[in-house]
Design a protein around this motif. Structure first.
Motif, PDB file in Angstrom:
ATOM      1  N   ALA B 295      15.114  -0.826 -16.292  1.00 21.27           N
ATOM      2  CA  ALA B 295      14.718  -2.240 -16.217  1.00 21.27           C
ATOM      3  C   ALA B 295      13.292  -2.408 -16.718  1.00 21.27           C
ATOM      4  CB  ALA B 295      14.858  -2.748 -14.779  1.00 21.27           C
ATOM      5  N   ALA B 296      12.401  -1.501 -16.326  1.00 20.59           N
ATOM      6  CA  ALA B 296      11.005  -1.585 -16.773  1.00 20.59           C
ATOM      7  C   ALA B 296      10.916  -1.401 -18.282  1.00 20.59           C
ATOM      8  CB  ALA B 296      10.176  -0.526 -16.045  1.00 20.59           C
ATOM      9  N   ALA B 297      11.674  -0.452 -18.802  1.00 18.03           N
ATOM     10  CA  ALA B 297      11.643  -0.199 -20.251  1.00 18.03           C
ATOM     11  C   ALA B 297      12.237  -1.376 -21.029  1.00 18.03           C
ATOM     12  CB  ALA B 297      12.403   1.087 -20.559  1.00 18.03           C
ATOM     13  N   MET B 298      13.262  -1.997 -20.465  1.00 20.52           N
ATOM     14  CA  MET B 298      13.884  -3.155 -21.125  1.00 20.52           C
ATOM     15  C   MET B 298      12.903  -4.337 -21.141  1.00 20.52           C
ATOM     16  SD  MET B 298      17.632  -2.614 -19.308  1.00 20.52           S
ATOM     17  CE  MET B 298      18.544  -4.026 -19.956  1.00 20.52           C
ATOM     18  N   ALA B 299      12.187  -4.534 -20.024  1.00 15.60           N
ATOM     19  CA  ALA B 299      11.192  -5.609 -19.973  1.00 15.60           C
ATOM     20  C   ALA B 299      10.075  -5.348 -20.982  1.00 15.60           C
ATOM     21  CB  ALA B 299      10.632  -5.728 -18.548  1.00 15.60           C
ATOM     22  N   ALA B 300       9.693  -4.082 -21.120  1.00 15.64           N
ATOM     23  CA  ALA B 300       8.646  -3.738 -22.087  1.00 15.64           C
ATOM     24  C   ALA B 300       9.118  -4.046 -23.509  1.00 15.64           C
ATOM     25  CB  ALA B 300       8.286  -2.257 -21.947  1.00 15.64           C
ATOM     26  N   ALA B 301      10.394  -3.817 -23.768  1.00 22.52           N
ATOM     27  CA  ALA B 301      10.927  -4.114 -25.101  1.00 22.52           C
ATOM     28  C   ALA B 301      10.933  -5.625 -25.367  1.00 22.52           C
ATOM     29  CB  ALA B 301      12.328  -3.527 -25.244  1.00 22.52           C
ATOM     30  N   PHE B 302      11.255  -6.411 -24.346  1.00 24.48           N
ATOM     31  CA  PHE B 302      11.167  -7.872 -24.518  1.00 24.48           C
ATOM     32  C   PHE B 302       9.710  -8.288 -24.760  1.00 24.48           C
ATOM     33  CE2 PHE B 302      15.428  -9.058 -22.528  1.00 24.48           C
ATOM     34  CZ  PHE B 302      15.870  -9.741 -23.650  1.00 24.48           C
TER      35      PHE B 302
END
Lengths: 330, 330
Positions: B295-302
């Motif tokens: 989830a943290a990595a996905m938010a960073a990608a956004f």
């Protein structure tokens, strides 16, 4: 996969004295598609099938010595024959030095929608597998069976060969087989009218564009049907076993289809549709007796359309392909 | 159904002294479609949801008194509001003489792809149901929830309201809900970027014709994924959770989608795709810790695509809608 399989089957330096010289196998008929699972779902059917006798030969080739039984005008060129092609793929993948000679005995009529080409292919693979130093598990024959099937239909779809390899109802995707559980009491009635419907013609009826809404309806039905099988819930299967995508396009190719289907439904079918590419029609029933009564009524409906037919009644959890005999070196 | 439901809920001649006057319910967020189950498959998500307080009123109408929370500019006309429409359908079907007054507290952002309109609708129904003389089972609220959902999306699809009513992963067809089992350890990461993607626009991206081959590939994936859930086999889900039909058409509407998805896959996602109509993106994981890290990595990608986002991590077997409190007559 090829390297891995080859590693499991090294050519021995000295042959075992008990090495098998020839083997014979039977693969059952099958209901491909099962209506709502176009190209991906099928189940085996007891009571009909093709036999293959495979002999180990020293020449590094696949040879078809004879084709006997209810169909005899098939190509003897192995590259044009589903069983021949499957054995060629097996030889190539395993790097076998020896070859195979094949005699096919056809028990399933050509163009019947009962998986005849798949049956020859699987019977040949199961027999040839018994001649290997280390026979492969049935699942590992799937890729070779798909290569064989492609000769007959032009596409790699495993909804007939998959159930023949594992038995029962099988989900057969591009490179995976999953057996779907069904209660032992559930039976299929399969009625084969005496006419030929070429797979290629049946596939041509599906050409053209589709609407997303058709797919949503069909995948809802497929999901309900699978849920019903996993839960042993005939009510869910009854809701789901209703092909709204393929059947409407192919039904016009089968004389009397609507009445044959209605005869099945009138006998408490959970659902009924076209077997494989047709013209055979199947129905699913909760009890064997219902399936038997329905099969007779379905045949009577075909007779009204001027077609004689054969009927089969089988558990949906039908048999897998199996060896009949193995001849070993003395 | 209406006559049957009405018969189960006769208006009493004298009211019970313990009759509920008002009730408050919470319905969770949800992941609609789950990639491969367009319009028919969804699961609930813990950690966000809409609340509804419903009061019994003597006037024979449905009235929306207020809409509070993170969205406030929704129509107060009940016929234009998912929750209002669902309560109107409930009143009509049961032939209720009394009405309902509704206060909505929105916890799910509009156009987020997390089932916000469905959540309001289900929360209102669950609260109103508690005010009935004989509350209905959750499944029986499904038809009313579909009527509410149709206000928001123009179609009757239950992939959000279904999971909210039953909890967990749910197959939601035209008139049937089936709960699909998943292991308790499996978790979802759901990341909501701060942008609005209108459902109607996301649906417009799906207009046009489809090829049969696309359906075959997608239904094979759907079947593998369902098989994996029923068997608790993450390997099957990993093969199946791959949307080849809808995601390619909608992904261009979501800035940074490919990188967000890749971030999930890099953290051992079984699969990742668009939640509902988007722009939220979900991934499925075998363990909670994996989902948290993803989830943290996905938010960073956004963030790389210039979008702030919120994240949720929830069991895939998430909660159902539930009552929070009920006020009874003294």
């Amino acid at each position: 996969m090829n390297a891995q399989l080859a590693a499991q089957n090294p050519e021995p330096m000295a042959r075992s004295p008990q090495r098998a010289l020839s083997a014979q196998a039977l693969a059952p008929a099958s209901v491909g598609n099962v209506g709502i699972g176009f190209d991906i779902l099928g189940h085996s059917v007891a009571g009909a099938g093709d036999r293959a006798r495979v002999r180990r030969i020293d020449e590094p080739v696949v040879r078809i010595a004879a084709i006997e039984g209810c169909v005899v005008d098939l190509p003897l060129d192995p590259a044009q024959n589903t069983a021949g092609m499957a054995l060629m793929a097996l030889r190539k993948a395993l790097g076998l030095r020896h070859g195979f000679e094949l005699v096919l005995h056809k028990g399933i009529a050509l163009g019947s929608g009962m998986g005849g080409s798949a049956s020859s292919c699987v019977a040949a693979l199961v027999a040839a597998n018994a001649l290997l130093e280390r026979p492969l598990p049935m699942e590992s024959l799937y890729g070779f069976a798909l290569e064989g099937e492609a000769v007959a239909s032009g596409g790699r779809h495993g909804d007939n060969v998959g159930p023949m390899l594992l038995g029962g109802l099988v989900l057969a995707t591009r490179d995976r087989l999953v057996r779907v559980p069904v209660p032992d009491a559930w039976h299929c009635a399969l009625v084969h009218p005496h006419m030929v419907l070429e797979t290629r013609k049946a596939r041509a009826a599906l050409a053209g564009a589709y609407q997303l809404g058709e797919f949503v309806a069909q995948s809802a039905n497929l999901s309900l049907m699978l849920a019903g099988c996993w839960q042993g819930d005939a009510g869910l299967v009854r809701e789901g076993l209703n092909d709204v995508l393929v059947e409407p396009r192919r039904a016009p190719l089968i004389p009397g289809f609507a009445r044959v289907k209605q005869a099945a439904m009138d006998h408490r079918a959970m659902g009924a549709s076209i077997s494989g590419a047709g013209p055979s029609v199947f129905g699913w029933f909760e009890q064997r007796d219902e399936a038997k009564a329905a099969a007779a009524a379905m045949a009577a409906a075909f007779a009204e359309a001027g077609l004689d037919s054969d009927t089969l009644v089988s558990p949906i959890a039908g048999p897998s392909a199996a060896l009949i005999d193995v001849e070993r070196k003395a």
